[in-house]
Enzyme design. Structure first.
Site, PDB file in Angstrom:
ATOM      1  N   ALA A  13      49.515  40.868  33.996  1.00  0.00           N
ATOM      2  CA  ALA A  13      50.909  40.805  34.814  1.00  0.00           C
ATOM      3  C   ALA A  13      51.651  42.073  34.141  1.00  0.00           C
ATOM      4  O   ALA A  13      52.764  42.373  34.668  1.00  0.00           O
ATOM      5  CB  ALA A  13      51.602  39.678  34.541  1.00  0.00           C
ATOM      6  N   ILE A  17      50.159  46.635  39.187  1.00  0.00           N
ATOM      7  CA  ILE A  17      50.229  45.862  40.289  1.00  0.00           C
ATOM      8  C   ILE A  17      51.075  44.701  39.934  1.00  0.00           C
ATOM      9  O   ILE A  17      52.160  44.019  40.793  1.00  0.00           O
ATOM     10  CB  ILE A  17      48.944  45.598  40.785  1.00  0.00           C
ATOM     11  CG1 ILE A  17      48.051  46.571  41.344  1.00  0.00           C
ATOM     12  CG2 ILE A  17      48.889  44.408  41.912  1.00  0.00           C
ATOM     13  CD1 ILE A  17      46.671  46.307  41.730  1.00  0.00           C
ATOM     14  N   ASP A 160      43.310  46.284  52.855  1.00  0.00           N
ATOM     15  CA  ASP A 160      42.557  47.387  53.793  1.00  0.00           C
ATOM     16  C   ASP A 160      42.850  47.015  55.179  1.00  0.00           C
ATOM     17  O   ASP A 160      43.011  47.999  56.044  1.00  0.00           O
ATOM     18  CB  ASP A 160      40.961  47.002  53.452  1.00  0.00           C
ATOM     19  CG  ASP A 160      40.540  47.008  52.221  1.00  0.00           C
ATOM     20  OD1 ASP A 160      40.632  48.185  51.498  1.00  0.00           O
ATOM     21  OD2 ASP A 160      40.191  46.127  51.587  1.00  0.00           O
ATOM     22  N   HIS A 188      35.183  45.033  49.663  1.00  0.00           N
ATOM     23  CA  HIS A 188      36.626  45.857  49.311  1.00  0.00           C
ATOM     24  C   HIS A 188      35.951  46.936  48.625  1.00  0.00           C
ATOM     25  O   HIS A 188      36.084  47.302  47.206  1.00  0.00           O
ATOM     26  CB  HIS A 188      37.488  44.923  48.437  1.00  0.00           C
ATOM     27  CG  HIS A 188      38.567  45.860  48.176  1.00  0.00           C
ATOM     28  ND1 HIS A 188      39.464  46.481  49.035  1.00  0.00           N
ATOM     29  CD2 HIS A 188      39.112  46.317  46.894  1.00  0.00           C
ATOM     30  CE1 HIS A 188      40.422  47.212  48.323  1.00  0.00           C
ATOM     31  NE2 HIS A 188      40.091  47.046  47.020  1.00  0.00           N
TER      32      HIS A 188
END
Length: 333
Positions: A13, A17, A160, A188
């Site tokens: 966290a 991101i 994506d 991914h």
């Protein structure tokens, strides 16, 4: 009647991101404007000061929906009672590292986090793995959390999917909200297959196939695919940092659609546990087109797959089979 708060775990966290994601969750972007949340934020001990700083900012932002924030380096405390787990933390590949080394580090991370989720999270916890290699990390998590239903463990390919929507929107100069039903098949990674053969654009004359409007198969089978596949690398080159804002936003999209449902007539891409659909080997976490209703996803069935697409579906499945073998070889080491 006010709703009970939902407990949402974000691992990693304090990272880029995570920092972009937690305010989106606290603001209601993920679960809706009337759903209170309690955030559980986990990171590693060296990041504890930064993590506490994130918690301070969440308090300072005075989000009405945020009913509590836990900031911890203890995986047990982080996982207690969580309803949704977004696994952003992982070990990134560093220069000179072999894939096997990265896989081995992630196996140990995901093994311990899976065990904590298994024991302490809500029994119906929904898990989204973001950290790369996302598909295989999700598979590791599934192996070490056997009581979490396989349908509840997913990985992020919505980023994506959204990138593909964005490229078509730019190419046709139409609002991105008018483009729907692209598909991301597979991993991914740079073998993923962004597929527009079933995608449509809403026009004033009704829905029109993307392929017909673009009218350039060479672009659709070439540059379009490689741009989507390589977009993460292009952003690192431009920003000198990885794509945090778009990853956080797409993680919110993934959970929102999973929990609240996909719009009628629309599908999205999610990395889910393969049941053998479209001749993909069962037992992989593979990105498929899915629809969601009542908190459950279902793979869209019956879509035609031409020869070009079949080759792409097989290539990305082969890579996942190889990754799975590599991950399993790290289990005992």
């Amino acid at each position: 009647m006010a709703k009970d708060p939902v407990r949402v775990l974000v691992t990693g966290a304090a990272g880029q991101i995570g920092y972009a994601l937690v305010p989106m969750i606290a603001r209601g972007t993920m679960l809706g404007p009337d759903q209170p949340v309690i955030l559980h934020m986990l990171d590693i001990p060296p990041a504890v000061e930064s993590l506490n700083g994130v918690k301070m900012e969440l308090i300072d932002a005075a989000f009405p929906l945020l009913k509590g924030a836990v900031a911890t380096t203890d995986v047990v405390e982080a996982c207690k009672g969580v309803n949704i787990a977004i696994m952003v933390g992982g070990f990134p590949r560093k220069e000179g590292m072999e894939r096997k080394d990265v896989m081995s580090k992630n196996v140990s991370i995901y093994k311990s986090q899976a065990s904590a989720l298994e024991e302490y999270a809500a029994k119906d916890v929904k898990v989204l793995v973001v950290a790369n290699p996302a598909n295989t990390n999700a598979l590791i998590l599934k192996e070490f959390a056997p009581s979490i239903p396989e349908k509840n463990i997913t990985c992020l390919t919505r980023l994506d999917h959204n990138r593909a929507l964005g490229q078509i929107s730019e190419r046709l100069d139409v609002p991105v909200s008018k483009v729907k039903n692209v598909i991301i098949w597979g991993n991914h990674s740079s073998t993923q297959y962004p597929d527009v053969s079933h995608a449509v654009v809403e026009t004033e004359h009704g829905e029109q196939p993307v392929a017909k409007l673009v009218a350039d198969d060479a672009w659709l089978h070439g540059e379009f695919i490689s741009v989507v596949q390589q977009r993460g690398a292009a952003i690192i080159k431009a920003r000198k940092l990885s794509s945090a804002l778009s990853a956080a936003s797409s993680a919110c999209d993934h959970i929102r659609d999973w929990v609240l449902g996909t719009p009628k007539g629309t599908w999205v891409s999610m990395g889910v546990y393969s049941d053998g659909s479209y001749d993909v080997p069962p037992g992989l976490i593979y990105s498929y087109p899915v629809t969601c209703e009542n908190g459950e996803w279902s793979i869209v069935q019956g879509l035609s797959v031409d020869e070009f697409s079949r080759g792409k579906l097989v290539a990305t499945a082969d890579e996942l089979v190889e990754e799975k073998a590599m991950a399993y070889s790290c289990f005992s080491s």
